[in-house]
Design an enzyme around this catalytic site. Structure first.
Site, PDB file in Angstrom:
ATOM      1  N   ASP A   9      26.400   4.528  25.742  1.00  0.00           N
ATOM      2  CA  ASP A   9      27.720   4.412  26.385  1.00  0.00           C
ATOM      3  C   ASP A   9      28.586   5.622  26.004  1.00  0.00           C
ATOM      4  O   ASP A   9      29.642   5.504  25.381  1.00  0.00           O
ATOM      5  CB  ASP A   9      28.420   3.099  25.977  1.00  0.00           C
ATOM      6  CG  ASP A   9      28.667   2.981  24.465  1.00  0.00           C
ATOM      7  OD1 ASP A   9      29.600   2.254  24.083  1.00  0.00           O
ATOM      8  OD2 ASP A   9      27.937   3.616  23.672  1.00  0.00           O
ATOM      9  N   HIS A 239      27.739   6.719  13.485  1.00  0.00           N
ATOM     10  CA  HIS A 239      27.070   5.466  13.882  1.00  0.00           C
ATOM     11  C   HIS A 239      25.788   5.743  14.691  1.00  0.00           C
ATOM     12  O   HIS A 239      24.693   5.362  14.284  1.00  0.00           O
ATOM     13  CB  HIS A 239      28.007   4.624  14.760  1.00  0.00           C
ATOM     14  CG  HIS A 239      29.268   4.175  14.103  1.00  0.00           C
ATOM     15  ND1 HIS A 239      29.315   3.295  13.040  1.00  0.00           N
ATOM     16  CD2 HIS A 239      30.558   4.465  14.394  1.00  0.00           C
ATOM     17  CE1 HIS A 239      30.571   3.064  12.706  1.00  0.00           C
ATOM     18  NE2 HIS A 239      31.351   3.756  13.502  1.00  0.00           N
TER      19      HIS A 239
HETATM   20  O1  RIB Z   1      30.716   0.349  16.523  1.00  0.00           O
HETATM   21  C1  RIB Z   1      30.238   1.640  16.780  1.00  0.00           C
HETATM   22  C2  RIB Z   1      29.502   1.698  18.080  1.00  0.00           C
HETATM   23  O2  RIB Z   1      30.384   1.349  19.150  1.00  0.00           O
HETATM   24  C3  RIB Z   1      28.987   3.104  18.414  1.00  0.00           C
HETATM   25  O3  RIB Z   1      27.825   2.996  19.183  1.00  0.00           O
HETATM   26  C4  RIB Z   1      30.101   3.672  19.238  1.00  0.00           C
HETATM   27  O4  RIB Z   1      29.651   4.702  20.127  1.00  0.00           O
HETATM   28  C5  RIB Z   1      30.515   2.466  20.032  1.00  0.00           C
HETATM   29  O5  RIB Z   1      29.614   2.330  21.120  1.00  0.00           O
HETATM   30 CA    CA Z   2      27.691   4.183  21.355  1.00  0.00          CA
END
Ligand code: RIB
Ligand code: CA
Length: 306
Positions: A9, A239
């Site tokens: 995303d 992340h």
């Molecule tokens: O909580 C972090 C996640 O949520 C990551 O994948 C960030 O890109 C959002 O999609």
């Molecule tokens: Ca993400």
């Protein structure tokens, strides 16, 4: 070498993960599938095409689901990734177009064609993966591993006190995926909150990789500004890159085997909880990480980019 598809995303840390995969000599990236979350699915598809074109990669992008399995649709917040998904970088219309196949069907076909070899790395809400599982009874058998950026076991949430954003945005889909059991690896906030990059790190990346690293540095300014308002971290969390690195370097993570279920209602909706019913196979939950090693692999590989 692993065969990888990233479900994404994009999203600033998604962009970091996709550029990392482009630079990694041990990854054969087969394509991207897109999902809502940080942005709407149409913007996610536009951004995915743009990232691949920037990295000079000619790979399929399959447009994903535009609404959650059961939850009502929501408007993505621009707070973390900006209204166009890349911080203050303006939207750009890519030259390419997505493939005609929708994401879930693309994933089903690719898992079948690369039976036992395909590693799937979802770094957004899990709607496409859940749809693939529901449509093809052989899908979980066909994939090699599903390495998720999402969830939180003991760290608490980041979108609510209980839930991590990717799980929260489609808890029903996440519960379907976690029920898939032993092929699932959860790379959650328990480890990603310990892998941080600072403004200096992104300046160093941009110095060695003026084009793509420069793009990430520009995006990171917006992302770092958000993290500064949270007031808990010295930098921003990697992340999504952490999940991609867990696909190739699982030895850098300490994993705990436990069955997981996802709360789909109430105060804790979106929480990833230990399942005590005895009806689910254990998944691998990352509870420890050699964060210095993950971060240096990230910085080293990104420096190879143009
Ligand atoms: O909580 C972090 C996640 O949520 C990551 O994948 C960030 O890109 C959002 O999609
Ligand atoms: Ca993400």
């Amino acid at each position: 070498m692993i065969k990888l598809i990233i479900d994404t995303d994009p999203g600033i840390d998604d962009a970091m993960a996709i550029f990392y995969a482009a630079a990694a000599p041990d990854i054969e990236l087969l394509g991207l599938t897109t999902i809502f979350g940080n942005v709407t699915t149409p913007i996610a598809t536009r951004n995915a095409l743009r990232l691949l074109e920037a990295a000079d990669l000619s790979l399929p992008v399959a447009h994903g689901a535009e609404v959650p399995l059961a939850m009502p649709p929501f408007s993505p917040s621009a707070q973390v990734h900006g209204s166009e998904g890349f911080g203050d970088i303006p939207a750009e219309i890519p030259k390419g177009r997505p493939v005609a196949e929708e994401a879930a069907d693309f994933l089903i076909r690719m898992a079948r064609e690369h039976k036992g070899e395909l590693v799937l790395c979802p770094i957004g809400p899990l709607t496409n993966i859940a749809l693939a599982i529901q449509r093809d009874p052989d899908f979980v058998t066909n994939v090699k591993r599903i390495v998720i950026m999402g969830g939180s076991f003991e760290e608490g949430g980041n979108i609510t006190p209980h839930a991590e954003a990717n799980i929260y945005h489609d808890p029903h889909a996440a519960d379907v995926v976690f029920a898939a059991g032993s092929k699932v690896v959860m790379v959650g906030l328990d480890v990603t909150h310990r892998i941080l990059c600072t403004q200096e790190d992104f300046s160093a990346i941009a110095g060695q990789s003026p084009e793509l690293g420069g793009m990430l540095q520009k995006m990171s300014e917006f992302y770092l500004a958000f993290y500064a308002t949270v007031g808990k971290f010295d930098g921003c969390s990697l992340h999504d890159p952490a999940a991609v690195i867990a696909c190739t370097n699982p030895e850098l993570f300490e994993m705990r085997k436990t069955p997981i279920r996802v709360a789909c209602e109430g105060e804790e909706i979106g929480a990833t909880l230990a399942d005590t019913t005895g009806s689910r196979q254990a998944v691998s939950v990352c509870m420890g990480v050699d964060s210095d090693a993950v971060k240096s692999l990230f910085l080293k590989r990104l420096a190879l980019l143009p």
